[in-house]
Design an enzyme around this catalytic site. Structure first.
Site, PDB file in Angstrom:
ATOM      1  N   CYS A 251       0.567  -1.090   0.254  1.00 10.88           N
ATOM      2  CA  CYS A 251       0.138  -0.134  -0.552  1.00 10.88           C
ATOM      3  C   CYS A 251       0.683   0.846  -0.118  1.00 10.88           C
ATOM      4  O   CYS A 251       0.919   2.607  -0.522  1.00 10.88           O
ATOM      5  CB  CYS A 251      -1.271   0.268   1.340  1.00 10.88           C
ATOM      6  SG  CYS A 251      -0.244   0.136   2.946  1.00 10.88           S
ATOM      7  N   HIS A 303      -2.375   0.257   6.407  1.00 11.73           N
ATOM      8  CA  HIS A 303      -2.929   0.480   5.554  1.00 11.73           C
ATOM      9  C   HIS A 303      -3.031   1.908   4.935  1.00 11.73           C
ATOM     10  O   HIS A 303      -3.259   3.002   5.826  1.00 11.73           O
ATOM     11  CB  HIS A 303      -4.062  -0.153   5.162  1.00 11.73           C
ATOM     12  CG  HIS A 303      -4.330  -0.251   3.551  1.00 11.73           C
ATOM     13  ND1 HIS A 303      -4.128  -0.698   2.796  1.00 11.73           N
ATOM     14  CD2 HIS A 303      -5.746   0.387   2.633  1.00 11.73           C
ATOM     15  CE1 HIS A 303      -4.154  -0.833   2.028  1.00 11.73           C
ATOM     16  NE2 HIS A 303      -5.219   0.421   1.593  1.00 11.73           N
ATOM     17  N   HIS A 315      -5.985   1.855  -4.784  1.00 12.95           N
ATOM     18  CA  HIS A 315      -4.716   1.747  -3.538  1.00 12.95           C
ATOM     19  C   HIS A 315      -4.259   0.163  -4.173  1.00 12.95           C
ATOM     20  O   HIS A 315      -4.557   0.216  -5.112  1.00 12.95           O
ATOM     21  CB  HIS A 315      -5.486   1.561  -1.807  1.00 12.95           C
ATOM     22  CG  HIS A 315      -6.652   1.000  -1.908  1.00 12.95           C
ATOM     23  ND1 HIS A 315      -7.442   0.272  -0.663  1.00 12.95           N
ATOM     24  CD2 HIS A 315      -7.034   0.071  -2.804  1.00 12.95           C
ATOM     25  CE1 HIS A 315      -8.026  -0.327  -0.236  1.00 12.95           C
ATOM     26  NE2 HIS A 315      -8.532  -0.634  -2.346  1.00 12.95           N
TER      27      HIS A 315
END
Length: 342
Positions: A251, A303, A315
């Site tokens: 991420c 994240h 993402h």
């Protein structure tokens, strides 16, 4: 009497024949090739040719030949007051803009004015050619502060900003809608753009707040961020992926890559990225913002996603790789923070 006239004519002929003989000059502390050339009415290229120099570097105590023996002296045209003479410098291993500015008796702000293609002082490369100038009216090492003409209004007061973890001057300038050059000019105490510290208070040029287009500049920047991210749709997920890879991301390596391609440097991990930029309420997110999540419920950010609109994220997720996701399903209850870096 005739012999005296002939002798005098011979002396006059020698003095005004246009011949010039080699003379040595000993380099002093603070000298540069440009300064020596200007003071002796010759060109930098002449000095380098006469002395077999391959670069512009000279050192105190070095002897230089200033005039080619037996040939006419070549003079360089005097620079006009409005346009200082510039020379080309080739970046070498270990160079930084701060070092180059110091060696050429100028400052970073002047270098950036002469090289508008440089938008990030941290991004120069070996072999790159840049323009370097040392205006004779400038005091060595002292920033040039433009003096407003009588017809110009007084410059607006500056705002201040406190450096936070993960900040660099390029990203701070971008977020405030000003150029890096303007930021450096407003902060003459910053001698090295690579050396700022957390908690340091810097001046933001007043036109950042008064410029009606500054606040809306984020819109095109956000679009560019999203378009860059879309190039990597479908790339697989790989925990700990190198930021140099474009076939696989985790991420935070994804956000690092996307923002870097748009001139904004982010730290490597999602937790670190959460400390960059300005924190905003989750209810006020807009495209280009970063949203951070705690998917384990342990109070730790693990994240990060890019907002494409208030209901959609872009993402690199473990289950999908790089993809769009709905914010209002799995993700929204786990969102803990949002920051704005544009």
């Amino acid at each position: 009497m005739k012999k005296k006239v002939m002798a005098g004519a011979l002396v006059t002929s020698i003095m005004f024949s246009g011949q010039a003989y080699a003379s040595d000059y000993v380099v002093k502390s603070g000298d540069s090739l440009w300064k020596i050339a200007n003071n002796n009415q010759v060109s930098v290229s002449n000095i380098k040719s006469w002395n077999n120099l391959n670069s512009d570097l000279i050192f105190p105590g070095q002897k230089l030949v200033l005039k080619a023996g037996g040939s006419a002296v070549q003079t360089a045209p005097a620079p006009t007051p409005s346009q200082p003479t510039s020379i080309t410098y080739t970046i070498k291993s270990g160079d930084s803009l701060s070092m180059i500015a110091k060696n050429h008796q100028t400052n970073i702000a002047n270098l950036l004015k002469l090289n508008p293609s440089i938008t990030d002082v941290n991004k120069i490369y070996v072999g790159q050619k840049i323009n370097v100038a040392a205006p004779s009216s400038q005091t060595p090492g002292q920033p040039v502060t433009p003096t407003p003409s009588p017809s110009q209004p007084e410059q607006p007061k500056t705002n201040t900003y406190t450096i936070k973890s993960g900040d660099n001057l390029s990203s701070v300038a971008s977020r405030h809608g000003v150029t890096l050059n303007a930021l450096l000019s407003a902060n003459p105490s910053i001698k090295d753009a690579n050396r700022i510290s957390i908690g340091q208070v810097i001046n933001i040029p007043g036109n950042a707040a008064s410029n009606p287009g500054a606040d809306s500049a984020w819109d095109s920047k956000a679009d560019a961020i999203i378009e860059t991210g879309k190039k990597y749709l479908g790339a697989k997920y790989l925990y700990g992926a190198s930021t140099n890879r474009t076939d696989a991301f985790d991420c935070s390596s994804f956000t690092v890559r996307v923002f870097a391609e748009n001139g904004i440097n982010l730290p490597r991990t999602s937790a670190q990225q959460g400390n960059v930029g300005k924190e905003i309420p989750l209810s006020e997110i807009r495209k280009g913002d970063l949203v951070f999540f705690d998917t384990e419920g342990d109070g730790v950010i693990n994240h990060v996603s890019i907002v494409t609109d208030p209901n959609t994220l872009l993402h690199a997720a473990t289950s999908t790789g790089v993809a769009f996701s709905s914010y209002n399903t799995y993700w929204k209850p786990r969102a803990v923070k949002a920051v704005r870096v544009l």
